[in-house]
Design a protein around this motif. Structure first.
Motif, PDB file in Angstrom:
ATOM      1  N   ASP A   1       0.833  -1.186   0.000  1.00  0.00           N
ATOM      2  CA  ASP A   1       0.000   0.000   0.000  1.00  0.00           C
ATOM      3  C   ASP A   1       0.874   1.245   0.000  1.00  0.00           C
ATOM      4  O   ASP A   1       1.847   1.321   0.747  1.00  0.00           O
ATOM      5  CB  ASP A   1      -0.871  -0.027   1.271  1.00  0.00           C
ATOM      6  CG  ASP A   1      -1.969   1.009   1.295  1.00  0.00           C
ATOM      7  OD1 ASP A   1      -1.989   1.899   0.423  1.00  0.00           O
ATOM      8  OD2 ASP A   1      -2.813   0.930   2.202  1.00  0.00           O
ATOM      9  N   LYS A   2       0.523   2.219  -0.829  1.00  0.00           N
ATOM     10  CA  LYS A   2       1.265   3.478  -0.876  1.00  0.00           C
ATOM     11  C   LYS A   2       0.906   4.402   0.281  1.00  0.00           C
ATOM     12  O   LYS A   2       1.617   5.351   0.567  1.00  0.00           O
ATOM     13  CB  LYS A   2       1.017   4.180  -2.210  1.00  0.00           C
ATOM     14  CG  LYS A   2      -0.430   4.532  -2.473  1.00  0.00           C
ATOM     15  CD  LYS A   2      -0.620   5.034  -3.880  1.00  0.00           C
ATOM     16  CE  LYS A   2      -2.094   5.090  -4.230  1.00  0.00           C
ATOM     17  NZ  LYS A   2      -2.288   5.150  -5.667  1.00  0.00           N
ATOM     18  N   THR A   3      -0.200   4.127   0.978  1.00  0.00           N
ATOM     19  CA  THR A   3      -0.592   4.929   2.137  1.00  0.00           C
ATOM     20  C   THR A   3       0.014   4.291   3.377  1.00  0.00           C
ATOM     21  O   THR A   3      -0.394   3.196   3.773  1.00  0.00           O
ATOM     22  CB  THR A   3      -2.134   4.989   2.263  1.00  0.00           C
ATOM     23  OG1 THR A   3      -2.676   5.486   1.042  1.00  0.00           O
ATOM     24  CG2 THR A   3      -2.543   5.868   3.420  1.00  0.00           C
ATOM     25  N   VAL A   4       0.973   4.966   3.978  1.00  0.00           N
ATOM     26  CA  VAL A   4       1.704   4.371   5.095  1.00  0.00           C
ATOM     27  C   VAL A   4       1.127   4.726   6.463  1.00  0.00           C
ATOM     28  O   VAL A   4       1.487   4.108   7.457  1.00  0.00           O
ATOM     29  CB  VAL A   4       3.207   4.715   5.046  1.00  0.00           C
ATOM     30  CG1 VAL A   4       3.854   4.096   3.813  1.00  0.00           C
ATOM     31  CG2 VAL A   4       3.443   6.204   5.089  1.00  0.00           C
ATOM     32  N   LEU A   5       0.242   5.709   6.524  1.00  0.00           N
ATOM     33  CA  LEU A   5      -0.389   6.033   7.801  1.00  0.00           C
ATOM     34  C   LEU A   5      -1.304   4.888   8.220  1.00  0.00           C
ATOM     35  O   LEU A   5      -1.873   4.194   7.369  1.00  0.00           O
ATOM     36  CB  LEU A   5      -1.194   7.331   7.681  1.00  0.00           C
ATOM     37  CG  LEU A   5      -0.383   8.581   7.321  1.00  0.00           C
ATOM     38  CD1 LEU A   5      -1.315   9.763   7.113  1.00  0.00           C
ATOM     39  CD2 LEU A   5       0.646   8.883   8.381  1.00  0.00           C
ATOM     40  N   ASP A   6      -1.459   4.688   9.532  1.00  0.00           N
ATOM     41  CA  ASP A   6      -2.320   3.616  10.017  1.00  0.00           C
ATOM     42  C   ASP A   6      -3.751   3.821   9.527  1.00  0.00           C
ATOM     43  O   ASP A   6      -4.300   4.925   9.635  1.00  0.00           O
ATOM     44  CB  ASP A   6      -2.312   3.576  11.551  1.00  0.00           C
ATOM     45  CG  ASP A   6      -0.994   3.066  12.115  1.00  0.00           C
ATOM     46  OD1 ASP A   6      -0.330   2.270  11.421  1.00  0.00           O
ATOM     47  OD2 ASP A   6      -0.644   3.445  13.242  1.00  0.00           O
ATOM     48  N   HIS A   7      -4.321   2.780   8.977  1.00  0.00           N
ATOM     49  CA  HIS A   7      -5.711   2.799   8.528  1.00  0.00           C
ATOM     50  C   HIS A   7      -6.180   1.362   8.375  1.00  0.00           C
ATOM     51  O   HIS A   7      -5.386   0.424   8.431  1.00  0.00           O
ATOM     52  CB  HIS A   7      -5.873   3.589   7.228  1.00  0.00           C
ATOM     53  CG  HIS A   7      -5.090   3.039   6.066  1.00  0.00           C
ATOM     54  ND1 HIS A   7      -3.721   3.187   5.944  1.00  0.00           N
ATOM     55  CD2 HIS A   7      -5.477   2.351   4.972  1.00  0.00           C
ATOM     56  CE1 HIS A   7      -3.308   2.622   4.832  1.00  0.00           C
ATOM     57  NE2 HIS A   7      -4.363   2.085   4.218  1.00  0.00           N
ATOM     58  N   TYR A   8      -7.478   1.196   8.204  1.00  0.00           N
ATOM     59  CA  TYR A   8      -8.065  -0.136   8.078  1.00  0.00           C
ATOM     60  C   TYR A   8      -8.082  -0.592   6.623  1.00  0.00           C
ATOM     61  O   TYR A   8      -8.044   0.212   5.696  1.00  0.00           O
ATOM     62  CB  TYR A   8      -9.508  -0.139   8.585  1.00  0.00           C
ATOM     63  CG  TYR A   8      -9.702   0.351   9.992  1.00  0.00           C
ATOM     64  CD1 TYR A   8      -8.959  -0.160  11.052  1.00  0.00           C
ATOM     65  CD2 TYR A   8     -10.645   1.324  10.278  1.00  0.00           C
ATOM     66  CE1 TYR A   8      -9.150   0.276  12.347  1.00  0.00           C
ATOM     67  CE2 TYR A   8     -10.852   1.776  11.577  1.00  0.00           C
ATOM     68  CZ  TYR A   8     -10.101   1.247  12.603  1.00  0.00           C
ATOM     69  OH  TYR A   8     -10.294   1.691  13.881  1.00  0.00           O
ATOM     70  N   HIS A   9      -8.163  -1.913   6.455  1.00  0.00           N
ATOM     71  CA  HIS A   9      -8.311  -2.519   5.130  1.00  0.00           C
ATOM     72  C   HIS A   9      -9.451  -3.528   5.168  1.00  0.00           C
ATOM     73  O   HIS A   9      -9.835  -4.010   6.234  1.00  0.00           O
ATOM     74  CB  HIS A   9      -7.017  -3.247   4.712  1.00  0.00           C
ATOM     75  CG  HIS A   9      -5.891  -2.319   4.450  1.00  0.00           C
ATOM     76  ND1 HIS A   9      -4.923  -2.042   5.391  1.00  0.00           N
ATOM     77  CD2 HIS A   9      -5.584  -1.575   3.362  1.00  0.00           C
ATOM     78  CE1 HIS A   9      -4.062  -1.176   4.879  1.00  0.00           C
ATOM     79  NE2 HIS A   9      -4.439  -0.883   3.654  1.00  0.00           N
TER      80      HIS A   9
ATOM     81  N   SER B   1       1.550   1.297  16.475  1.00  0.00           N
ATOM     82  CA  SER B   1       0.892   1.179  15.174  1.00  0.00           C
ATOM     83  C   SER B   1      -0.106   0.032  15.261  1.00  0.00           C
ATOM     84  O   SER B   1      -0.120  -0.724  16.227  1.00  0.00           O
ATOM     85  CB  SER B   1       1.906   0.923  14.057  1.00  0.00           C
ATOM     86  OG  SER B   1       2.488  -0.347  14.201  1.00  0.00           O
ATOM     87  N   TYR B   2      -0.920  -0.089  14.246  1.00  0.00           N
ATOM     88  CA  TYR B   2      -1.877  -1.183  14.206  1.00  0.00           C
ATOM     89  C   TYR B   2      -2.192  -1.532  12.760  1.00  0.00           C
ATOM     90  O   TYR B   2      -1.954  -0.746  11.857  1.00  0.00           O
ATOM     91  CB  TYR B   2      -3.168  -0.835  14.963  1.00  0.00           C
ATOM     92  CG  TYR B   2      -3.905   0.360  14.392  1.00  0.00           C
ATOM     93  CD1 TYR B   2      -4.826   0.206  13.361  1.00  0.00           C
ATOM     94  CD2 TYR B   2      -3.675   1.631  14.879  1.00  0.00           C
ATOM     95  CE1 TYR B   2      -5.488   1.292  12.832  1.00  0.00           C
ATOM     96  CE2 TYR B   2      -4.336   2.725  14.359  1.00  0.00           C
ATOM     97  CZ  TYR B   2      -5.249   2.548  13.334  1.00  0.00           C
ATOM     98  OH  TYR B   2      -5.905   3.626  12.801  1.00  0.00           O
ATOM     99  N   GLU B   3      -2.726  -2.718  12.569  1.00  0.00           N
ATOM    100  CA  GLU B   3      -3.171  -3.169  11.262  1.00  0.00           C
ATOM    101  C   GLU B   3      -4.422  -3.999  11.470  1.00  0.00           C
ATOM    102  O   GLU B   3      -4.371  -5.043  12.126  1.00  0.00           O
ATOM    103  CB  GLU B   3      -2.087  -3.997  10.561  1.00  0.00           C
ATOM    104  CG  GLU B   3      -2.476  -4.485   9.190  1.00  0.00           C
ATOM    105  CD  GLU B   3      -2.766  -3.354   8.209  1.00  0.00           C
ATOM    106  OE1 GLU B   3      -3.738  -3.494   7.441  1.00  0.00           O
ATOM    107  OE2 GLU B   3      -2.044  -2.351   8.214  1.00  0.00           O
ATOM    108  N   ILE B   4      -5.524  -3.521  10.970  1.00  0.00           N
ATOM    109  CA  ILE B   4      -6.784  -4.238  11.075  1.00  0.00           C
ATOM    110  C   ILE B   4      -7.271  -4.514   9.659  1.00  0.00           C
ATOM    111  O   ILE B   4      -7.367  -3.602   8.833  1.00  0.00           O
ATOM    112  CB  ILE B   4      -7.840  -3.432  11.856  1.00  0.00           C
ATOM    113  CG1 ILE B   4      -7.356  -3.219  13.298  1.00  0.00           C
ATOM    114  CG2 ILE B   4      -9.198  -4.137  11.816  1.00  0.00           C
ATOM    115  CD1 ILE B   4      -8.234  -2.316  14.122  1.00  0.00           C
ATOM    116  N   VAL B   5      -7.545  -5.783   9.356  1.00  0.00           N
ATOM    117  CA  VAL B   5      -8.038  -6.170   8.043  1.00  0.00           C
ATOM    118  C   VAL B   5      -9.385  -6.867   8.237  1.00  0.00           C
ATOM    119  O   VAL B   5      -9.462  -7.925   8.866  1.00  0.00           O
ATOM    120  CB  VAL B   5      -7.058  -7.110   7.298  1.00  0.00           C
ATOM    121  CG1 VAL B   5      -7.623  -7.488   5.933  1.00  0.00           C
ATOM    122  CG2 VAL B   5      -5.688  -6.462   7.159  1.00  0.00           C
TER     123      VAL B   5
END
Length: 134
Positions: A71-79, A113-117
């Motif tokens: 992903d080109k968006t490196v700020l934390d966000h959901y997928h 940081s976090y990663e939620i999919v």
């Protein structure tokens, strides 16, 4: 501060990720680049993707049961990932619902940081499935 080494191959990989409208896999990135640069190897693409992630220029999106996406968006966000076609997309406009504060308060962690999919079925696959049932 670590110096970020630039190479032609690294630029090609970065440009391909940034030009993508979705979240491509390493294989998809390789398949795009090899069309115009047939001498590039898969190993070079994988190595440079890892370097771009390490440099903080690209984000790795890990999904269950499939290859990593980038992903080109490196700020934390959901997928969200479609369970049928495996497409990965950003989920925008949803607040964190106090999840981070709850974890911090309950466990005493500092969240870095976090990663939620999320997983589900995309509109295209829903439409295809409905058409097949008719």
């Amino acid at each position: 501060m670590k110096a970020i080494r630039q190479t032609i191959q690294k630029d090609l990989v970065k440009e391909t990720v940034f030009a993508s409208c979705d979240h491509p896999t390493a294989e998809q990135i390789y398949n795009t680049i090899v069309l115009t640069h047939p001498s590039i190897s898969k190993a070079t693409v994988y190595r440079n993707l890892n370097l771009l992630v390490d440099d903080g220029l690209v984000k790795r999106v890990q999904v269950l049961g499939g290859p990593d996406h980038f992903d080109k968006t490196v700020l934390d966000h959901y997928h969200i990932q479609c369970t049928c076609c495996k497409r990965v997309e950003d989920v925008e406009g949803i607040p964190n619902l106090g999840i981070l504060a709850g974890i911090t308060n309950a466990k005493g962690y500092r969240i870095d940081s976090y990663e939620i999919v999320f997983s589900g079925v995309c509109p295209d696959c829903l439409e295809k499935n409905a058409a097949m049932k008719q």
